[in-house]
Motif scaffolding. Structure first.
Motif, PDB file in Angstrom:
ATOM      1  N   THR A   1       0.852  -1.189   0.000  1.00 58.92           N
ATOM      2  CA  THR A   1       0.000   0.000   0.000  1.00 58.92           C
ATOM      3  C   THR A   1       0.885   1.235   0.000  1.00 58.92           C
ATOM      4  OG1 THR A   1      -0.091   0.009   2.425  1.00 58.92           O
ATOM      5  CG2 THR A   1      -1.849  -1.178   1.260  1.00 58.92           C
ATOM      6  N   ASN A   2       0.303   2.367  -0.377  1.00 63.56           N
ATOM      7  CA  ASN A   2       1.027   3.648  -0.382  1.00 63.56           C
ATOM      8  C   ASN A   2       2.358   3.521  -1.109  1.00 63.56           C
ATOM      9  OD1 ASN A   2       1.702   6.354   0.184  1.00 63.56           O
ATOM     10  ND2 ASN A   2       2.781   5.756   2.059  1.00 63.56           N
ATOM     11  N   TYR A   3       2.294   3.229  -2.398  1.00 64.33           N
ATOM     12  CA  TYR A   3       3.508   3.026  -3.180  1.00 64.33           C
ATOM     13  C   TYR A   3       3.480   3.879  -4.435  1.00 64.33           C
ATOM     14  CZ  TYR A   3       0.289  -0.085  -5.679  1.00 64.33           C
ATOM     15  OH  TYR A   3      -0.802  -0.593  -6.349  1.00 64.33           O
ATOM     16  N   ASP A   4       4.639   4.095  -4.975  1.00 60.08           N
ATOM     17  CA  ASP A   4       4.791   4.805  -6.240  1.00 60.08           C
ATOM     18  C   ASP A   4       5.757   4.001  -7.104  1.00 60.08           C
ATOM     19  OD1 ASP A   4       4.445   6.697  -8.188  1.00 60.08           O
ATOM     20  OD2 ASP A   4       4.953   8.407  -6.907  1.00 60.08           O
ATOM     21  N   VAL A   5       5.832   4.350  -8.390  1.00 62.46           N
ATOM     22  CA  VAL A   5       6.627   3.555  -9.335  1.00 62.46           C
ATOM     23  C   VAL A   5       7.457   4.465 -10.220  1.00 62.46           C
ATOM     24  CG1 VAL A   5       6.564   1.687 -11.030  1.00 62.46           C
ATOM     25  CG2 VAL A   5       4.652   1.969  -9.418  1.00 62.46           C
TER      26      VAL A   5
END
Length: 566
Positions: free
Chosen positions: A229-233
């Protein structure tokens, strides 16, 4: 099998030059009054004789054609045992790995790619891609960087723990990939306004186009328990592997001197040194490296010099030595365990389809006692790195790659040459070099280094076997071996990025079929790469890029031609 271009006679080289001398193509080769062959190895204009050989005499191939990136160095040519090992190691790089067919066996159960070659087209920089699809074999060098942002909009923060740091999107039956590629979306956007205020065209009216990726992954794409959860790429593309043995031969003290020189400049200017020299690597008050700048290999230490994030310090335990294991998940004697995560192991042990398929196959290593509970227990423990690496009850993997195979791979990796420079006798190329220096590009893209004794570190798995050595060579990688920040839109994870060497990149088109540059292939040519340096006034290279922007077209073209010649 390739034969060394060094065996060609000088007459053959001269004839080939005469036949191609009137061209002005992707190689940047163009003659003036005399053919290039008359100048090779000689001082010409503002180029020294040494600059024809960017890898020094021990590390440069005369080949400047479409196979130049895969050539071996003269050091390899001169030693029959290294020569044979080089070509055996080349196969470890180029061949597809399978689940169970020797000698290229051991793929999976989860993997990033089935071949090193898939990420490094003809040994070069990865190619721009519209989508993340690993079945698009040769050229798709994209790797996913999935991380927790420290705060909204930040591009830093730790990697998510549910998938591996090199996120895997392939899996062997009956397992599901840790990340389902169908849930990965890349949307390429066009810059409409530069943060720096510069228009999207040069003062003479010639326009340029800058693109950048917006990458998202649906949470449902993660076959893990729990799901992150709460991730970016972010995307990172592979870099070329040519000449890496020469970079390994640069002494620690030489790199320390470069850091000290750069930090000293900003300190004397009254500027914040930590903004321009990464404080996690350099202590400005002590005027020396921090503990984090060093990479420990065995009982020795090396200044970190490999990868965008500067995570590795010696080639023999560097990105290639690591990738031959974690990209394919092919084990070897010093790493007889899997590259996986506990979250993926847990999800697979609870997946009813996985259990059903294993139950129908008593020969499966995960079959155990054939009960649902027994299969689930075997799947969870055999896939979990906490047990498959350290618990003797479950640590029953036999290495897939032999000691000899890994040694051959290391000979190949350390034995890759840099192509000879081209067209240095051309007046326009000479003017391009002069301008490159004048506008300050060489502050980060430092032209030359001197290798030391090249007393390389050898891992125990290669103990007692020689590797290619490059002592006391003047080399021209055009990198300061440090990190800088360009403040680009959707920038690289962590903002800091190593100055990528420029040597040999002018041959990218004829070797790989593309000219894409920067960490995620957002720059499709040299002009776009340079103008990304001017996207923000905060960019460490803004001043130089602004000077380039204000040059007349003929001068911009001269710099590009210079870049394609080195």
């Amino acid at each position: 099998m390739k034969q060394s271009i060094y065996f060609l006679s000088s007459a053959t080289v001269a004839l080939a030059t005469l036949l191609t001398g009137c061209s002005d193509d992707a190689t940047g080769i163009q003659t003036n009054e005399m053919p290039e062959a008359n100048y090779i190895g000689e001082t010409t204009g503002n180029f020294s004789a040494e600059e024809w050989y960017p890898g020094g005499k021990l590390g440069t191939t005369e080949n400047i054609g479409s196979s130049a990136y895969s050539d071996q160095t003269p050091v390899v040519d001169e030693n029959p045992s290294l020569f044979n090992a080089f070509f055996a190691g080349e196969q470890m790089f180029e061949r597809n790995y399978t689940e169970n067919k020797a000698p290229f066996k051991g793929l999976g159960p989860a993997s990033v790619r089935s071949s090193c070659f898939d990420c490094h087209p003809q040994y070069g920089h990865g190619k721009w891609q519209a989508q993340y699809r690993t079945e698009y074999a040769n050229g798709n060098g994209y790797l996913l960087v999935i991380y927790h942002p420290n705060h909204e909009g930040s591009n830093d923060g730790p990697y998510v723990s549910e998938v591996t740091a090199m996120p895997q999107t392939q899996a062997s039956a009956p397992f599901l990939p840790p990340v389902n590629e169908n849930g990965i979306n890349i949307k390429w956007e066009h810059v409409t306004k530069m943060e720096s205020g510069l228009p999207m065209h040069f003062p003479d009216g010639e326009s340029f186009d800058l693109i950048y990726p917006e990458v998202t992954i649906a949470q449902s794409a993660f076959n893990t328990k729990p799901q992150p959860t709460n991730y970016d790429v972010r995307l990172e593309s592979t870099i070329g592997v040519i000449g890496t043995g020469l970079l390994d031969a640069i002494p620690n003290d030489s790199i320390r001197a470069q850091y000290a020189k750069t930090a000293g400049y900003f300190k004397r200017a009254g500027m914040n040194v930590a903004e321009y020299v990464n404080s996690s690597f350099w202590d400005a008050s002590a005027n020396d490296f921090t503990a984090n700048a060093w990479y420990k290999a065995g009982d020795r230490k090396f200044v970190k010099r490999f990868t965008y994030a500067l995570t590795r310090g010696t080639l023999q335990d560097g990105p290639g030595a690591n990738a031959i294991w974690n990209i394919t998940n092919v084990s070897r004697p010093d790493r007889p365990y899997l590259y996986t995560t506990s979250a993926w192991a847990q999800a697979m042990s609870e997946n009813p389809d996985v259990i059903t398929q294993i139950k129908a196959n008593p020969s499966s290593p995960y079959y155990a006692d054939g009960t649902d509970a027994g299969i689930a227990d075997a799947v969870r423990n055999l896939l979990d790195p906490k047990t498959n690496q350290f618990d003797n009850k479950w640590h029953n993997f036999t290495p897939d790659q032999t000691t000899e195979q890994f040694y051959n791979f290391m000979v190949w990796h350390r034995g890759l040459a840099i192509p000879r420079a081209r067209n240095l006798n051309d007046k326009e190329v000479q003017r391009g070099k002069k301008l490159f220096m004048e506008i300050g590009c060489a502050s980060c893209h430092r032209p030359s280094w001197k290798t030391g004794n090249d007393d390389y570190w050898e891992p125990e798995i290669c103990a007692g076997k020689p590797l290619p050595r490059y002592p006391h060579q003047t080399i021209y990688p055009y990198s300061d071996m440090m990190q800088h920040k360009l403040y680009m839109k959707n920038d690289i994870h962590g903002s800091w990025c190593r100055t990528t060497p420029l040597w040999g990149r002018g041959l990218s088109l004829i070797n790989t079929g593309a000219e894409d540059r920067l960490h995620d292939c957002r720059a499709r040519n040299e002009i776009e790469a340079i103008m990304w340096h001017a996207y923000s006034k905060n960019s460490h290279a803004y001043s130089s890029a602004l000077k380039f922007y204000n040059l007349p077209k003929s001068d911009r073209d001269a710099i590009v031609k210079f870049l394609r010649s080195i």
